[in-house]
Structure formats: C-alpha cells, structure tokens
Design a protein around this motif. Structure first.
Motif, PDB file in Angstrom:
ATOM      1  N   GLU A  74       0.625  -1.279   0.118  1.00  0.00           N
ATOM      2  CA  GLU A  74       0.134  -0.166   0.344  1.00  0.00           C
ATOM      3  C   GLU A  74       0.719   1.203  -0.239  1.00  0.00           C
ATOM      4  OE1 GLU A  74       0.483  -1.062   3.525  1.00  0.00           O
ATOM      5  OE2 GLU A  74       0.204  -2.119   2.325  1.00  0.00           O
ATOM      6  N   GLY A  75       2.477   1.516   0.402  1.00  0.00           N
ATOM      7  CA  GLY A  75       2.908   2.777   0.422  1.00  0.00           C
ATOM      8  C   GLY A  75       3.534   2.498  -1.251  1.00  0.00           C
ATOM      9  N   SER A  76       3.940   3.988  -1.455  1.00  0.00           N
ATOM     10  CA  SER A  76       4.813   4.757  -3.042  1.00  0.00           C
ATOM     11  C   SER A  76       5.685   3.818  -2.761  1.00  0.00           C
ATOM     12  CB  SER A  76       4.482   6.152  -2.179  1.00  0.00           C
ATOM     13  OG  SER A  76       2.839   6.217  -2.510  1.00  0.00           O
ATOM     14  N   MET A  77       6.581   3.103  -2.295  1.00  0.00           N
ATOM     15  CA  MET A  77       7.576   3.191  -2.825  1.00  0.00           C
ATOM     16  C   MET A  77       8.049   1.550  -2.468  1.00  0.00           C
ATOM     17  SD  MET A  77       9.770   5.789  -1.885  1.00  0.00           S
ATOM     18  CE  MET A  77       8.274   7.168  -2.618  1.00  0.00           C
ATOM     19  N   TYR A  81       8.807   2.765 -10.004  1.00  0.00           N
ATOM     20  CA  TYR A  81       9.466   4.233  -9.741  1.00  0.00           C
ATOM     21  C   TYR A  81       9.442   5.525  -9.141  1.00  0.00           C
ATOM     22  CZ  TYR A  81       9.185   2.024 -14.580  1.00  0.00           C
ATOM     23  OH  TYR A  81       9.204   1.008 -15.540  1.00  0.00           O
ATOM     24  N   GLY A  82       8.258   4.870  -8.012  1.00  0.00           N
ATOM     25  CA  GLY A  82       8.207   5.519  -6.466  1.00  0.00           C
ATOM     26  C   GLY A  82       9.071   5.889  -5.518  1.00  0.00           C
ATOM     27  N   MET A  83       9.896   4.817  -5.806  1.00  0.00           N
ATOM     28  CA  MET A  83      11.290   4.599  -4.866  1.00  0.00           C
ATOM     29  C   MET A  83      12.755   4.804  -5.254  1.00  0.00           C
ATOM     30  SD  MET A  83      13.142   3.718  -2.588  1.00  0.00           S
ATOM     31  CE  MET A  83      12.007   2.222  -1.834  1.00  0.00           C
ATOM     32  N   GLN A  84      12.104   5.018  -7.441  1.00  0.00           N
ATOM     33  CA  GLN A  84      13.173   5.326  -8.116  1.00  0.00           C
ATOM     34  C   GLN A  84      13.344   7.284  -7.705  1.00  0.00           C
ATOM     35  OE1 GLN A  84      16.535   4.427  -9.566  1.00  0.00           O
ATOM     36  NE2 GLN A  84      16.925   6.250 -10.343  1.00  0.00           N
ATOM     37  N   ASP A 125       4.597  11.132  -3.687  1.00  0.00           N
ATOM     38  CA  ASP A 125       3.680  10.051  -4.039  1.00  0.00           C
ATOM     39  C   ASP A 125       2.928   9.762  -5.312  1.00  0.00           C
ATOM     40  OD1 ASP A 125       2.099  10.397  -0.883  1.00  0.00           O
ATOM     41  OD2 ASP A 125       1.425  12.614  -2.023  1.00  0.00           O
ATOM     42  N   ASP A 126       3.369   8.224  -5.077  1.00  0.00           N
ATOM     43  CA  ASP A 126       3.312   7.650  -6.357  1.00  0.00           C
ATOM     44  C   ASP A 126       2.152   8.088  -7.481  1.00  0.00           C
ATOM     45  OD1 ASP A 126       4.284   5.436  -8.264  1.00  0.00           O
ATOM     46  OD2 ASP A 126       3.293   4.185  -7.512  1.00  0.00           O
ATOM     47  N   VAL A 127       2.185   7.310  -8.926  1.00  0.00           N
ATOM     48  CA  VAL A 127       1.324   7.398  -9.400  1.00  0.00           C
ATOM     49  C   VAL A 127      -0.190   6.710  -8.457  1.00  0.00           C
ATOM     50  CG1 VAL A 127       1.971   7.110 -11.446  1.00  0.00           C
ATOM     51  CG2 VAL A 127       1.650   5.036 -10.606  1.00  0.00           C
ATOM     52  N   THR A 128      -1.503   7.669  -8.428  1.00  0.00           N
ATOM     53  CA  THR A 128      -2.856   7.537  -8.467  1.00  0.00           C
ATOM     54  C   THR A 128      -2.302   8.035  -6.918  1.00  0.00           C
ATOM     55  OG1 THR A 128      -2.233   5.304  -6.963  1.00  0.00           O
ATOM     56  CG2 THR A 128      -2.893   5.170  -9.533  1.00  0.00           C
ATOM     57  N   GLY A 129      -1.820   8.624  -6.148  1.00  0.00           N
ATOM     58  CA  GLY A 129      -1.197   9.568  -5.157  1.00  0.00           C
ATOM     59  C   GLY A 129      -2.128  10.465  -5.467  1.00  0.00           C
ATOM     60  N   THR A 130      -2.034  10.846  -6.364  1.00  0.00           N
ATOM     61  CA  THR A 130      -2.991  12.656  -6.065  1.00  0.00           C
ATOM     62  C   THR A 130      -3.808  12.666  -6.800  1.00  0.00           C
ATOM     63  OG1 THR A 130      -1.659  13.274  -7.779  1.00  0.00           O
ATOM     64  CG2 THR A 130      -0.642  13.736  -5.572  1.00  0.00           C
ATOM     65  N   MET A 131      -4.824  14.001  -7.457  1.00  0.00           N
ATOM     66  CA  MET A 131      -5.961  13.973  -7.867  1.00  0.00           C
ATOM     67  C   MET A 131      -5.457  14.027  -9.516  1.00  0.00           C
ATOM     68  SD  MET A 131      -6.973  18.568  -7.610  1.00  0.00           S
ATOM     69  CE  MET A 131      -7.047  18.058  -5.932  1.00  0.00           C
TER      70      MET A 131
END
Length: 217
Positions: A74-77, A81-84, A125-131
């Motif tokens: 469930e985490g962005s990391m 790609y979020g981690m990178q 915030d990874d993709v889908t984490g924002t509007m």
C-alpha cells in the motif's frame, strides 16, 4: 461562544501554472479571518511548484528494485518508480543506507527509521496518489513548506497557515508552518482528514476560530 470549525474549500484542478497563495485567496479569501488557520494539502503545493515527474522519465536502479520489494504494497515506495523518484532527490546510496539502518532498527522494535532518514521516501506520492490529471505522475514533497506557509499568511491575513500531509489511515503530519503554529496540535485537529484530493477537489481546509478558542483554552 466560538468553536473550532473545519471548512473544506473546493477548487478547480490546480496545476504548475498556479500560485498556491493566489488560489487560496481566489477560492477562500472571503471566508478567511484573522483568527483562522489556512491548511493546504502538501501534494497540491508540490504540484503548483512543478515538483513532480512521470514514471517513464525515470530509469530504475538495482537499488530501487531491491528496496521496493520489502515495502508493504500500500506504500508509494513499493513501486520501483516511486522508489527511484525518491532516490533522484535523496540519492540512491543514501536511500539504501537508510533502508539498511531501518532494517537493523526494526530488529530492536523501532519502526519508521527508514522514512525518518530518507525524507523523500516519506513525502513522495506514487501514481494514483494525487488528484487527476496528476494521478499519472509521481509527486514529490513540497519545496520550502515553511516559506509557503508564511507566504499564505501574508497574502490572506490569517492567524496562521500549515502545509499538511494527511490520509484516511488516521495519519497526519504538518510539513510546513508559519511562525507560532504548533504542528502536533494542528495535526491532531486534521487527523480525520477533512481534505479531498480526488473528485471532491478540496485541497484547502480552513480551521475557523482557532485563535479565540486557543485563548480560552
């Protein structure tokens, strides 16, 4: 007798072409008073700063691929790609070192060390984490959030301002604040997440009557 009120403010989609303080004045200027605190979602502040990237513009390293395997889904990391993206700002070796230290700390039942040491890992915030339409982007943490909060106070005449990171899992943190604000207290007030970064489009929340209620307390 004045009571605390949390008022979510609806906006249009804010982009990197907007100034966050201008947007607050445009959409909430008529309801902000000298005893109120202006709260704004950290992801929207980052978007207005242009502080985001697209996954396809990143080239994941072996460090990102390795560490992301150990992050809860469930985490962005958990996303390579979020981690990178976090490594692009913090550095791949710093993030790897933070991960190793965090793993050792967990042996001694101390959690959260990885995110304390690798700050971008906790803020990105990874993709889908924002509007939408930024749900296809990776959004970093906001730049100079204290400066942003002070700018909001100057523009609105409010008692104070904060840049907040709040979610529906009862987690709230103040990333930036104007002078005199107690970040822990504000985080407790926002714990039920009055923001709406999806279809609600309410990335601004006004805490009404904060100053007068604080004086009586």
């Amino acid at each position: 007798m004045a009571e605390l009120q949390l008022i979510p403010v609806q906006t249009r989609i804010l982009t990197h072409r907007d100034d966050i303080a201008d947007a607050i004045v445009a959409y909430a200027g008529d309801i902000i008073g000298p005893e109120d605190i202006v709260c704004v979602a950290e992801s929207v502040v980052a978007i207005t700063q242009g502080h985001f990237t697209r996954p396809e513009d990143l080239k994941p390293t072996w460090q990102a691929r390795l560490i992301s395997r150990f992050i809860p889904p469930e985490g962005s990391m958990a996303s390579i790609y979020g981690m990178q993206a976090a490594m692009e700002l913090d550095g791949k070796w710093k993030v790897l070192g933070a991960f190793i230290i965090g793993a050792i700390a967990k042996v001694f039942r101390k959690s959260g060390v990885f995110y304390q040491l690798a700050r971008q890992a906790s803020l990105t915030d990874d993709v889908t984490g924002t509007m939408p339409p930024f749900d296809k982007h990776i959004v970093y943490g906001p730049k100079d959030p204290d400066k942003v909060a002070e700018h909001i106070v100057q523009r609105t005449g409010s008692y104070g301002a904060v840049v907040a990171d709040v979610n529906d899992l009862k987690r709230a943190a103040v990333l930036g604040k104007s002078r005199g604000m107690d970040p822990k207290r504000i985080a407790r007030i926002l714990i039920d997440n009055p923001f709406g970064n999806d279809d609600q489009m309410t990335p601004i929340v006004i805490i009404k009557n904060f100053a007068s209620v604080s004086k009586k307390a």
